[in-house]
Design an enzyme around this catalytic site. Sequence first.
Site, PDB file in Angstrom:
ATOM      1  N   ARG A 100       0.829  -1.214   0.000  1.00 48.77           N
ATOM      2  CA  ARG A 100       0.000   0.000   0.000  1.00 48.77           C
ATOM      3  C   ARG A 100       0.857   1.256   0.000  1.00 48.77           C
ATOM      4  O   ARG A 100       0.341   2.357  -0.197  1.00 48.77           O
ATOM      5  CB  ARG A 100      -0.960  -0.020   1.193  1.00 48.77           C
ATOM      6  CG  ARG A 100      -2.106  -0.983   0.963  1.00 48.77           C
ATOM      7  CD  ARG A 100      -2.745  -1.455   2.240  1.00 48.77           C
ATOM      8  NE  ARG A 100      -3.523  -0.424   2.911  1.00 48.77           N
ATOM      9  CZ  ARG A 100      -4.153  -0.620   4.078  1.00 48.77           C
ATOM     10  NH1 ARG A 100      -4.092  -1.797   4.660  1.00 48.77           N
ATOM     11  NH2 ARG A 100      -4.841   0.336   4.630  1.00 48.77           N
ATOM     12  N   HIS A 134      -0.950  -5.768  -4.006  1.00 47.81           N
ATOM     13  CA  HIS A 134      -1.947  -4.718  -3.803  1.00 47.81           C
ATOM     14  C   HIS A 134      -2.195  -3.962  -5.122  1.00 47.81           C
ATOM     15  O   HIS A 134      -3.331  -3.610  -5.438  1.00 47.81           O
ATOM     16  CB  HIS A 134      -1.488  -3.755  -2.710  1.00 47.81           C
ATOM     17  CG  HIS A 134      -2.468  -2.651  -2.502  1.00 47.81           C
ATOM     18  ND1 HIS A 134      -3.752  -2.878  -2.067  1.00 47.81           N
ATOM     19  CD2 HIS A 134      -2.379  -1.318  -2.723  1.00 47.81           C
ATOM     20  CE1 HIS A 134      -4.403  -1.738  -2.015  1.00 47.81           C
ATOM     21  NE2 HIS A 134      -3.594  -0.780  -2.400  1.00 47.81           N
ATOM     22  N   ASP A 173     -14.219  -0.754  -2.080  1.00 45.40           N
ATOM     23  CA  ASP A 173     -13.766   0.596  -2.429  1.00 45.40           C
ATOM     24  C   ASP A 173     -13.594   0.706  -3.941  1.00 45.40           C
ATOM     25  O   ASP A 173     -13.652  -0.294  -4.668  1.00 45.40           O
ATOM     26  CB  ASP A 173     -12.477   0.987  -1.681  1.00 45.40           C
ATOM     27  CG  ASP A 173     -11.331   0.019  -1.909  1.00 45.40           C
ATOM     28  OD1 ASP A 173     -11.240  -0.556  -3.014  1.00 45.40           O
ATOM     29  OD2 ASP A 173     -10.515  -0.175  -0.993  1.00 45.40           O
ATOM     30  N   LYS A 196     -15.616   4.347  -0.365  1.00 40.98           N
ATOM     31  CA  LYS A 196     -14.994   4.300   0.971  1.00 40.98           C
ATOM     32  C   LYS A 196     -14.094   5.509   1.178  1.00 40.98           C
ATOM     33  O   LYS A 196     -13.401   5.936   0.264  1.00 40.98           O
ATOM     34  CB  LYS A 196     -14.162   3.012   1.073  1.00 40.98           C
ATOM     35  CG  LYS A 196     -13.249   2.906   2.282  1.00 40.98           C
ATOM     36  CD  LYS A 196     -12.505   1.577   2.291  1.00 40.98           C
ATOM     37  CE  LYS A 196     -11.077   1.707   1.811  1.00 40.98           C
ATOM     38  NZ  LYS A 196     -10.321   0.452   1.895  1.00 40.98           N
ATOM     39  N   ARG A 198     -11.067   6.799   3.997  1.00 38.50           N
ATOM     40  CA  ARG A 198     -10.311   6.568   5.235  1.00 38.50           C
ATOM     41  C   ARG A 198     -10.245   7.886   5.976  1.00 38.50           C
ATOM     42  O   ARG A 198      -9.774   8.883   5.442  1.00 38.50           O
ATOM     43  CB  ARG A 198      -8.893   6.084   4.916  1.00 38.50           C
ATOM     44  CG  ARG A 198      -8.861   4.620   4.573  1.00 38.50           C
ATOM     45  CD  ARG A 198      -7.441   4.069   4.575  1.00 38.50           C
ATOM     46  NE  ARG A 198      -7.499   2.718   4.024  1.00 38.50           N
ATOM     47  CZ  ARG A 198      -7.760   1.644   4.746  1.00 38.50           C
ATOM     48  NH1 ARG A 198      -7.970   1.736   6.040  1.00 38.50           N
ATOM     49  NH2 ARG A 198      -7.809   0.460   4.174  1.00 38.50           N
ATOM     50  N   ASP A 230     -11.892  -8.425  -1.610  1.00 35.95           N
ATOM     51  CA  ASP A 230     -10.760  -7.491  -1.500  1.00 35.95           C
ATOM     52  C   ASP A 230      -9.470  -8.300  -1.595  1.00 35.95           C
ATOM     53  O   ASP A 230      -9.481  -9.528  -1.489  1.00 35.95           O
ATOM     54  CB  ASP A 230     -10.833  -6.761  -0.149  1.00 35.95           C
ATOM     55  CG  ASP A 230     -10.267  -5.344  -0.229  1.00 35.95           C
ATOM     56  OD1 ASP A 230      -9.511  -5.054  -1.172  1.00 35.95           O
ATOM     57  OD2 ASP A 230     -10.581  -4.539   0.667  1.00 35.95           O
ATOM     58  N   THR A 235      -7.064  -4.314   9.178  1.00 34.54           N
ATOM     59  CA  THR A 235      -7.804  -4.060  10.428  1.00 34.54           C
ATOM     60  C   THR A 235      -9.236  -4.563  10.330  1.00 34.54           C
ATOM     61  O   THR A 235      -9.940  -4.630  11.339  1.00 34.54           O
ATOM     62  CB  THR A 235      -7.859  -2.552  10.734  1.00 34.54           C
ATOM     63  OG1 THR A 235      -8.592  -1.915   9.681  1.00 34.54           O
ATOM     64  CG2 THR A 235      -6.470  -1.949  10.824  1.00 34.54           C
TER      65      THR A 235
HETATM   66  C1  R5P Z   1      -6.871  -1.077   0.438  1.00 33.95           C
HETATM   67  O1  R5P Z   1      -6.769  -0.330  -0.482  1.00 33.95           O
HETATM   68  C2  R5P Z   1      -6.906  -2.571   0.328  1.00 33.95           C
HETATM   69  O2  R5P Z   1      -7.394  -3.033  -0.885  1.00 33.95           O
HETATM   70  C3  R5P Z   1      -7.749  -3.112   1.438  1.00 33.95           C
HETATM   71  O3  R5P Z   1      -9.048  -2.593   1.293  1.00 33.95           O
HETATM   72  C4  R5P Z   1      -7.209  -2.698   2.745  1.00 33.95           C
HETATM   73  O4  R5P Z   1      -5.899  -3.144   2.866  1.00 33.95           O
HETATM   74  C5  R5P Z   1      -8.033  -3.226   3.888  1.00 33.95           C
HETATM   75  O5  R5P Z   1      -7.556  -2.635   5.065  1.00 33.95           O
HETATM   76  P1  R5P Z   1      -8.425  -2.647   6.380  1.00 33.95           P
HETATM   77  O6  R5P Z   1      -8.833  -4.074   6.614  1.00 33.95           O
HETATM   78  O7  R5P Z   1      -7.500  -2.117   7.432  1.00 33.95           O
HETATM   79  O8  R5P Z   1      -9.599  -1.744   6.170  1.00 33.95           O
END
Ligand code: R5P
Length: 330
Positions: A100, A134, A173, A196, A198, A230, A235
């Site tokens: 990421r 990713h 997302d 989505k 953050r 995903d 988290t």
């Molecule tokens: C983000 O862009 C990835 O594709 C996942 O959505 C992300 O790594 C998920 O992270 P978390 O479980 O912390 O929301």
Amino acid sequence: MSSRFDELRIFTGNGNPALAQAISARLGIPMGDITVTTFPNENIFVKLNESVREKDVFVIQSLASPLSDRIMELLIMLDACKRAAAGRVTAVIPYFAYGRTDKRDQPRVPITARLLADMIQVAGAQQVITLDLHAGQIQGFFNIPVDELSAMSLLVRYFSERAWNDVVVVSPDMGFAKRARNFAEQLGAPLAIVEKRRIQQLALSETHEARVEARSLIGEVSGHRCILVDDEISTGSSMLAAADLLIAQGAREVYAAAVHPVLAGTAAERLRDSPICELVTTDTLPVAPEKRWPGLRVLSVAPLLAEVIQRIHSGVSVDTIFRHRNPALG
Ligand code: R5P
């Protein structure tokens, strides 16, 4: 077909020994004899307890927790193989961490995925096998061959065996929309997308609950079974926020599928207690017993990795595996 290299050997550190064992069993060869240990001063020590001279060596190391230790183990194992005159050294990294951090999207930040790629090459990897990066462009951070495989077809197969006819595949997302579309096409289901945001990128709370808001939904889910898909669950906040939105929009049931079960902090507990009926993932990363619950299903990528290792060793194309997994790429 015969190999241009001597014997195939596989070694592993502590990233995911169970997966490495499963690959070795599938290949029908014993694990290479290696010592990977940590001295009291926290220095990691590696010793190959067998000769690898002119051999075709595959070093399997998933970048699991504790992450920095697992990265150092990988680098030191690669260095040991290189200095022991292996014929060829391939790093098999089922989960590539730091994916990421792949661009300068704010001032004065590093591109850590690129730094990690540089370190892996300097340490001695001559090629890399990995799964579901990713972002596919991370392949280009390496100047050596990278075979990026996908475990998405395993997840698709799992759900297609359910033979449901009311499924909507949902991307949690915008960034994952294209890969979710491929997943939906393979399942013959429509696609919906969550918008989505953050809220808090850097400072995570003590429970590692990244704050995520699922703001709106593109697509129709009312009365349907939804499968959120995903690349990784870290988290769990993205999946949880999306699941709440889907329920609020009238979804009948919500399932989740993700290749890499990072499950940081309290993610497992929060997912267990959420409206998500079942989370389907893979063993690219180890899942500790205390992080498992009845609604967690872990599929193995060992057969896929074993087949690719065998093909690469024998000099046979892995092209058909790529095509098979992603007929709808575009
Ligand atoms: C983000 O862009 C990835 O594709 C996942 O959505 C992300 O790594 C998920 O992270 P978390 O479980 O912390 O929301």
